[in-house]
Design an enzyme around this catalytic site. Structure first.
Site, mmCIF file in Angstrom:
data_model
loop_
_atom_site.group_PDB
_atom_site.id
_atom_site.type_symbol
_atom_site.label_atom_id
_atom_site.label_comp_id
_atom_site.label_asym_id
_atom_site.label_seq_id
_atom_site.Cartn_x
_atom_site.Cartn_y
_atom_site.Cartn_z
ATOM 1 N N GLU A 280 -9.219 39.487 51.812
ATOM 2 C CA GLU A 280 -9.334 38.314 50.952
ATOM 3 C C GLU A 280 -10.672 37.606 51.191
ATOM 4 O O GLU A 280 -11.301 37.124 50.258
ATOM 5 C CB GLU A 280 -8.161 37.368 51.219
ATOM 6 C CG GLU A 280 -7.871 36.420 50.083
ATOM 7 C CD GLU A 280 -6.497 35.774 50.221
ATOM 8 O OE1 GLU A 280 -5.494 36.482 50.020
ATOM 9 O OE2 GLU A 280 -6.420 34.584 50.542
ATOM 10 N N GLU A 283 -13.223 39.482 49.451
ATOM 11 C CA GLU A 283 -13.076 39.298 48.002
ATOM 12 C C GLU A 283 -13.703 37.969 47.579
ATOM 13 O O GLU A 283 -14.400 37.896 46.570
ATOM 14 C CB GLU A 283 -11.589 39.333 47.620
ATOM 15 C CG GLU A 283 -11.379 39.336 46.111
ATOM 16 C CD GLU A 283 -9.914 39.232 45.706
ATOM 17 O OE1 GLU A 283 -9.027 39.424 46.565
ATOM 18 O OE2 GLU A 283 -9.666 38.966 44.523
ATOM 19 N N CYS A 300 -0.680 35.051 49.038
ATOM 20 C CA CYS A 300 0.328 35.377 50.059
ATOM 21 C C CYS A 300 1.718 34.921 49.663
ATOM 22 O O CYS A 300 2.702 35.450 50.133
ATOM 23 C CB CYS A 300 0.000 34.688 51.375
ATOM 24 S SG CYS A 300 -1.665 34.940 51.887
ATOM 25 N N SER A 320 -6.191 36.033 44.045
ATOM 26 C CA SER A 320 -6.726 37.151 44.807
ATOM 27 C C SER A 320 -5.891 38.400 44.540
ATOM 28 O O SER A 320 -4.665 38.325 44.447
ATOM 29 C CB SER A 320 -6.681 36.806 46.294
ATOM 30 O OG SER A 320 -6.729 37.975 47.056
ATOM 31 N N LYS A 359 10.347 36.437 49.135
ATOM 32 C CA LYS A 359 9.878 37.731 49.643
ATOM 33 C C LYS A 359 10.855 38.847 49.281
ATOM 34 O O LYS A 359 10.473 40.001 49.148
ATOM 35 C CB LYS A 359 9.716 37.675 51.158
ATOM 36 C CG LYS A 359 8.549 36.826 51.608
ATOM 37 C CD LYS A 359 7.229 37.572 51.515
ATOM 38 C CE LYS A 359 6.071 36.657 51.852
ATOM 39 N NZ LYS A 359 4.794 37.204 51.409
ATOM 40 N N GLU A 362 9.751 39.786 45.960
ATOM 41 C CA GLU A 362 8.453 40.452 46.016
ATOM 42 C C GLU A 362 8.609 41.928 46.390
ATOM 43 O O GLU A 362 7.961 42.797 45.814
ATOM 44 C CB GLU A 362 7.547 39.745 47.027
ATOM 45 C CG GLU A 362 6.113 40.273 47.025
ATOM 46 C CD GLU A 362 5.268 39.678 48.142
ATOM 47 O OE1 GLU A 362 5.795 39.493 49.257
ATOM 48 O OE2 GLU A 362 4.083 39.412 47.903
ATOM 49 N N GLU A 367 5.474 47.401 41.291
ATOM 50 C CA GLU A 367 4.138 47.862 41.694
ATOM 51 C C GLU A 367 3.993 47.972 43.214
ATOM 52 O O GLU A 367 2.994 48.470 43.707
ATOM 53 C CB GLU A 367 3.052 46.965 41.088
ATOM 54 C CG GLU A 367 3.110 45.486 41.409
ATOM 55 C CD GLU A 367 3.992 44.670 40.449
ATOM 56 O OE1 GLU A 367 4.885 45.265 39.808
ATOM 57 O OE2 GLU A 367 3.800 43.451 40.373
ATOM 58 N N CYS A 504 4.935 28.024 54.838
ATOM 59 C CA CYS A 504 6.057 28.923 55.123
ATOM 60 C C CYS A 504 7.037 28.335 56.137
ATOM 61 O O CYS A 504 8.208 28.690 56.136
ATOM 62 C CB CYS A 504 5.550 30.250 55.660
ATOM 63 S SG CYS A 504 4.364 31.012 54.577
#
Lengths: 592, 191
Positions: A280, A283, A300, A320, A359, A362, A367, A504
């Site tokens: 990141e 990037e 994240c 990102s 999560k 996710e 993908e 988190c």
């Protein structure tokens, strides 16, 4: 300054500001009025009527949570009449609630249960019609309207804190239910799976989707190698369930417990957090140098990513492309580690322990299968891990520390602070500074990005270049800032966004606050944050790029940040999701 | 019971009405703030479509920036709004005390049997919807039942099939007379 009023609570004279409600005044005077639907950070709606009190000169019993104090008010919170009326109210709520506490997931963590116990409800005196609904579940959450007592905390947290508005009341009277729009399954709604509602729900009406049975099954399967990873925020909260104060570092004990549960290999999500910073960070540098889309948002947080896909599709190119640390680790386990250890990837069962319900969603994204298989097979929340530890009869408080396994267990302090709001930003700045300037960082702590406010901003000077950064949490704050960015009122290079208040560590999968602590209590979150900062301070390495295992994996496998292997395994893409979310900024939106 | 609001088939007629709705909202937005406009927009939809189709509520959500969950919440709160197309023949069976004592409950059972439906639901052919009312103000003639504008008095269960058949025939005749079907028994709002 507010005028101070003189009132009397239970005979005790107290001075309170005129904008206080009776409940706030009583709290300050050290008198706890029972409550169900009240939360200090949410607008009071007086839905449950449990907080009724007696006020001299008033015919009815007003609800303390939404009655303002008056000069000379004489309030009684504990008379025989009030006690009886309050108990009647709770009995009536219980009458329309399933009577199966023993087999309920929320047993011993249920506010309704403990309230009924405190008020001395000992028999069911009312027998009436009971509402009947089917439970509904998404990849992350389950919703059981039969257990709902219509306190509306989930509705308010979803609207006012998160700005998502996935849930509201529908129908009325006996048929009132909290449901997503059009009574669709929660899976098909704009719900972003953050799970804040599960922290606020006083009963088991909203819970995380349980994956423990599936994990047990695989742990007992001799064919499978079960590999687990743990997120940073888990280690400073797990102790709370075993009587330790918030913020106690239980990293070593958690690793020991996981080994005892039968996990074969134990890795640290912090390793892939370091890797995230490498990818990141580069990037960001690339985007700044090559006039790419700015500001760049962190990726994240799966709650935020889904939120952006529903509500702000025009900003999708700003996120990102890096996968979250969980998914990077998942991809590496079934490629790099599978090859290295010669375990066939189809025999690997990959589990992650997260403070997060989103999560779970996710991990199911189509993908996320770079290895050819689903990269992360199951996600457990901190609460589910605690449940498994209890089921296995492990005495967590007595466990000795042990270490993570190689090679994906080594991490730096920069990765640890991923668990607190501002941490990803700080970790990225530590690395970006050294990569860009080639000098060592003078002071390692970037204090301006730390803190517990929902919107923080700072300007960092690197090589004469001023980089404007912002740190946001809670999505109603994000709605506000994004609309200002659109209007050209704000100008940033890099923004860290976490859906949950506090980052988190305040995630929807974290242990329920114990005792009198409410979720969203800043002091409580501060304690968890201190735990993470403390771990960071005592780490041997505190900057992601100096992690020796990170250098090694780039040498052996990934070649370079943003390289072709990275691109395939560690980066992803986003797409517009329906139903389209409506950004609704109401006057009641709570700023944190 | 709570129902799930499914998508409606988008016919050319539906498309035209959605366009009409969008124009209506546009004409009203300068005059009111969005939240207070919601109620009158929902009224407009109920009259225009005969019910609140999901597509219309979604359109309102986008135009007024109000989350769909809130709109659905309001739509289900008020009895005036319906989420399913109303049947052309609205049956109201009285369940008030006098009608009940005079055998209204048995009539109601017969209605359910003949229409193959339940209270608050439409019959499978979509022609009738069965509802309960508490008093129609003519207790001396109980049991009483109202179908659209017609009042049927002193009903016995045996008469039910005949009455229902009468309306079925009436509907058939009407259909032949005019090919244009009237939606939900409501007149379209003036354009």
């Amino acid at each position: 300054m507010h005028k101070m009023l003189n009132i009397k609570i239970d005979g005790k004279p107290v001075k309170v500001p005129e904008n206080h409600t009776i409940l706030q005044a009583a709290d300050e005077a050290g008198i706890h009025i029972p409550r169900l639907c009240y939360h200090p950070k949410l607008p009071a709606i007086g839905a449950c009527r449990v907080c009724i009190v007696e006020v001299e000169g008033m015919k009815q019993y007003p609800p303390a949570c939404c009655t303002k104090v008056n000069e000379g008010m004489n309030i009684r919170t504990n008379t025989p009449n009030i006690r009886m009326a309050r108990r009647d109210i709770v009995e009536l709520i219980l009458d329309n609630h399933p009577r199966n506490c023993q087999i309920c997931e929320k047993n011993n963590n249920c506010e309704l249960q403990s309230l009924a116990n405190t008020l001395g409800v000992r028999e069911f005196r009312y027998e009436g019609e009971r509402k009947k609904y089917n439970a509904d579940s998404s990849f992350s959450l389950t919703r059981d309207p039969e257990k709902c007592i219509l306190c509306g905390k989930c509705v308010r947290v979803c609207a006012q804190i998160q700005g998502v508005n996935a849930l509201t009341y529908a129908y009325r009277g006996f048929k009132s239910t909290v449901m997503p729009a059009f009574n669709l399954p929660i899976q098909d709604s704009v719900c972003i799976n953050c799970g804040q509602c599960t922290l606020f729900c006083p009963t088991a009406a909203l819970m995380e989707k349980d994956s423990t049975e599936e994990v047990w099954k695989n742990l007992h399967d001799p064919e499978k190698t079960v590999i687990v990873q743990i997120a940073p925020a888990v280690r400073v909260a797990i102790g709370e369930a075993f009587g330790l104060p918030p913020g106690t570092d239980k990293t070593g004990a958690t690793v020991t417990a996981l080994r005892m549960l039968g996990f074969d290999v134990i890795f640290d999500t912090q390793f892939s957090a370091d890797l995230t910073i490498m990818e990141e960070g580069h990037e960001l540098i690339e985007r700044i140098k090559q006039n790419g889309k700015l500001p760049m948002f962190t990726s994240c947080c799966p709650g935020w990513v889904k939120f952006c896909e529903h509500f702000h599709p025009d900003f999708l190119d700003n996120i990102s492309t890096c996968k979250s640390p969980q998914q990077m680790m998942g991809a590496l386990i079934k490629t790099y580690y599978a090859k290295k250890s010669t375990i066939p990837k189809e025999k690997i069962y990959s589990v992650s322990i997260m403070p997060c319900t989103a999560k779970k969603f996710e991990a199911t994204r189509p993908e996320m299968n770079s290895s050819g298989f689903r990269d992360v097979d199951a996600v457990l929340t901190t609460r589910e891990l605690i449940k498994m530890i209890r089921q296995a009869g492990i005495q967590f408080e007595k466990l000795a520390d042990s270490e993570f396994d190689d090679p994906l267990g080594e991490s730096t302090g920069a990765a640890t602070i991923f668990g607190v709001t501002g941490g990803v930003m700080e970790a990225a700045l530590r690395t970006a500074y050294e990569v860009l300037t080639c000098n060592e960082l003078p002071g390692i702590d970037f204090k301006p990005v730390r803190g517990m406010e929902g919107i923080r901003e700072a300007t960092v000077e690197i090589n004469d270049m001023k980089i404007n950064v912002a740190v946001l949490y809670s999505l109603s704050n994000v709605n506000k800032i994004l609309s200002e960015i659109r209007a050209g009122k704000r100008n940033y290079h890099f923004i860290e966004i976490m859906a949950c208040p506090g980052g988190c560590l305040g995630g929807g999968g974290q242990p329920y606050p114990q005792g009198a602590t409410d979720p969203l209590d800043k002091q409580f979150y501060q304690q968890r944050a201190q735990g993470l900062y403390h771990i960071d301070q005592n780490k041997k390495y505190r900057k992601s790029h100096v992690n020796p295992q990170i250098s090694k994996i780039y040498q052996d496998f990934l070649t370079q940040p943003l390289g072709s292997v990275s691109h395939e395994l560690l980066h992803t893409h986003y797409h517009v999701r329906t139903p389209r979310g409506i950004t609704h900024i109401s006057e009641e939106t709570v700023s944190l | 019971m709570t129902i799930t609001v499914k998508k409606t088939e988008i016919t050319p007629e539906m498309k035209k009405k959605l366009g009409q709705l969008a124009a209506f909202i546009k004409s009203q937005t300068p005059l009111h703030d969005n939240q207070s406009l919601l109620m009158s927009v929902l009224h407009y939809i109920q009259i225009l479509f005969g019910f609140l189709p999901r597509e219309a509520m979604e359109l309102v959500s986008e135009q007024l920036h109000i989350p769909t969950a809130h709109i659905h919440g309001m739509a289900t709160f008020y009895n005036y709004f319906t989420l399913k197309p109303r049947a052309p023949y609205q049956i109201f069976m009285c369940k008030g005390t006098a009608c009940y004592v005079a055998g209204g409950a048995r009539v109601l059972d017969k209605l359910k049997e003949v229409l193959k439906t339940d209270i608050g639901e439409n019959s499978p052919d979509g022609l009738f919807s069965l509802n309960i009312t508490r008093c129609l103000g003519c207790c001396g003639l109980s049991p009483v039942m109202q179908i659209n504008e017609d009042i049927h008095v002193r009903i016995v269960p045996e008469k039910i099939p005949e009455i229902i058949e009468h309306y079925k025939q009436k509907h058939k005749k009407k259909n032949i007379e005019s090919t244009q079907t009237e939606i939900g028994g409501f007149e379209h709002p003036a354009q």
